[in-house]
Design an enzyme around this catalytic site. Structure first.
Site, short mmCIF file in Angstrom:
data_model
loop_
_atom_site.label_atom_id
_atom_site.label_comp_id
_atom_site.label_asym_id
_atom_site.label_seq_id
_atom_site.Cartn_x
_atom_site.Cartn_y
_atom_site.Cartn_z
N HIS A 132 28.40 -6.13 4.58
CA HIS A 132 27.26 -5.22 4.63
C HIS A 132 27.80 -3.80 4.86
CE1 HIS A 132 23.66 -3.39 6.51
NE2 HIS A 132 22.95 -4.38 5.97
N LYS A 160 16.56 -9.81 13.91
CA LYS A 160 16.79 -10.89 12.94
C LYS A 160 16.71 -12.25 13.63
CE LYS A 160 19.86 -8.04 10.11
NZ LYS A 160 19.08 -7.66 8.93
N CYS A 188 22.31 -3.60 0.78
CA CYS A 188 23.33 -2.89 1.59
C CYS A 188 24.71 -3.51 1.40
CB CYS A 188 22.97 -2.86 3.06
SG CYS A 188 21.50 -1.91 3.40
N1 PLP Z 1 25.47 -6.97 8.94
C1 PLP Z 1 24.81 -7.85 8.18
C2 PLP Z 1 25.55 -9.00 7.58
C3 PLP Z 1 23.44 -7.68 7.94
O1 PLP Z 1 22.78 -8.55 7.17
C4 PLP Z 1 22.78 -6.58 8.53
C5 PLP Z 1 21.34 -6.33 8.25
O2 PLP Z 1 20.81 -6.72 7.25
C6 PLP Z 1 23.51 -5.70 9.33
C7 PLP Z 1 24.84 -5.93 9.52
C8 PLP Z 1 22.86 -4.53 9.99
O3 PLP Z 1 21.94 -4.94 10.93
P1 PLP Z 1 20.99 -3.89 11.66
O4 PLP Z 1 20.33 -3.11 10.57
O5 PLP Z 1 20.05 -4.73 12.44
O6 PLP Z 1 21.86 -3.05 12.53
#
Ligand code: PLP
Length: 403
Positions: free
Chosen positions: A121, A224, A362
């Site tokens: 991500h 989540k 993302c």
């Molecule tokens: N890492 C992964 C694998 C994710 O799926 C996400 C969010 O979709 C994130 C990081 C970032 O999470 P947050 O936006 O809650 O900080």
């Protein structure tokens, strides 16, 4: 699991969209909240609210107790050794930035290497690129196979005396791949590198155990995990956190401030400058309790069956391509239908009341890896049903015929 009973805990699941029952399949982006989590928020605002840690008065002490009890609930949930290892953040993104800002500034130098993978991500790419600009560290990338699995041989050959950190997703938010993080931790440690695991997509679906995994850092988000937005966690090994400098300065993170120099708090408070989201931590604890009562083993088992059912149903649709075919997968299904643009598929499914996510999720480098601009992603939670998957499959069939 009595899914119909569980669904009643989530008021939003009984609403309609465009006159149709909502089918919420965007759980990898954020999950819906059970009533008990929403009530935890209003209850605390109505009857306890006071700033934590600093007050002698009754409410402040009660709010502090709830906040610190939440830290203990998180410790239990991920089986960390001590609550000193649980740092509250805004979410996975902030947790990773904290490590980049603190560990990165203190321990990394020009020429040092950080290893990530092609399936990360953006939250686990861009903080390291910022560090690259500041400190001249080098970013190396583990390639993946067409089925969406890490090339572990390539990873092993990348490790060297220059590797300082391996930062890897436990579960891919696009492919659903469950990465062999225990093996990665072992190999990285043998090479003398530290490991950060991005647990944003693992913690809602599979049990995690910090003591068994032995990762140095583990990041995840409350929203989540059926908890509120704006609260997350960075787990860090206590001996390591003790060596790290603060990430931000302000109240709460100090022992003594003088103009001649300031003494910082011990972890975890050293990394929690300013008023924490103590309402959020309390509500997160309620979410963890809710998930714990159902049981993550049962959740994993049920979602696995949902995923298998969805994979079978969608695979039968002519021209539908699934991205992510690893044998170890979590409840995420990314796909494209013929050459229909994912945005069109998503928009038309929305009209049927079905919420899916479309686009690059993302993870633009991963899209580049597959030579696509985006996918449609259906991601499941324990409140989803096979009937909902039937409606999704029928919807996709209709769209395919329209095109
Ligand atoms: N890492 C992964 C694998 C994710 O799926 C996400 C969010 O979709 C994130 C990081 C970032 O999470 P947050 O936006 O809650 O900080």
């Amino acid at each position: 699991m009595d899914i119909q009973k569980i669904r009643q805990d989530f008021p939003i699941l009984s609403r309609t969209v465009y006159g149709r029952p909502l089918i919420y399949l965007d759980n990898a982006a954020t999950t819906q909240k059970p009533r008990c989590v929403v009530e935890a928020i209003s209850e605390e605002y109505y009857s306890v609210n006071a700033n934590v840690h600093r007050g002698v008065h009754f409410l402040s002490q009660q709010a502090t107790d709830l906040h610190e009890a939440a830290r203990e609930a998180v410790r239990r949930f991920i089986h960390a050794r001590s609550t000193s290892e649980i740092v509250f953040t805004r979410g996975t993104t902030e947790s990773i930035n904290l490590v980049a800002g603190s560990f990165g500034e203190a321990f990394l130098q020009e020429g040092d290497e950080i290893i990530v993978s092609e399936m990360e991500h953006h939250s686990n790419i861009v903080p390291w690129q910022l560090l690259q600009e500041r400190k001249g560290v080098k970013l190396r990338v583990i390639p993946i196979s067409d089925s969406g699995e890490l090339d572990l041989q390539a990873f092993a050959s990348m490790l060297s005396g220059r590797t300082r950190l391996v930062s890897i997703a436990h579960v891919s938010n696009v492919l659903g791949t469950v990465n062999p993080v225990a093996d990665i931790v072992r190999l990285a440690h043998e090479a003398g590198a530290r490991v950060l695991v991005d647990g944003a997509q693992s913690t809602p679906h599979i049990p995690v155990d910090m003591q068994a995994l032995d990762a140095d850092f583990y990041a995840f988000s409350g929203h989540k995990l059926y908890g509120p937005t704006g609260i997350g966690v960075l787990y860090g090994k206590e001996e390591l956190l003790r060596q790290l400098p603060p990430y931000q300065g302000g109240g709460e993170m100090i022992k003594h401030v003088r103009f001649s120099g300031t003494d910082y708090e011990d972890p975890p408070l050293r990394f929690e400058a300013g008023t924490p989201d103590y309402i959020g931590t309390h509500a997160l604890a309620r979410a963890l309790d809710y998930v714990g009562q159902i049981g993550l083993d049962r959740i994993a088992d049920y979602e696995h069956r949902l995923l298998a059912y969805a994979t079978e149903r969608l695979s039968a649709i002519p021209g539908l391509r699934i991205f992510g075919r690893a044998p170890q997968k979590s409840a995420v299904l990314s796909f494209l239908v013929g050459d229909i643009h994912p945005f069109d598929t998503g928009t038309l499914l929305d009209r049927l009341g079905i919420a899916v996510r479309t686009g690059h999720h993302c993870a633009q480098p991963l899209m580049d890896r597959y030579g696509i601009s985006g996918t449609v992603r259906a991601s499941f939670a324990f409140y989803n049903t096979t009937e909902e998957i039937d409606t999704l499959a029928e919807g996709i069939e209709r769209i395919r015929k329209m095109f």
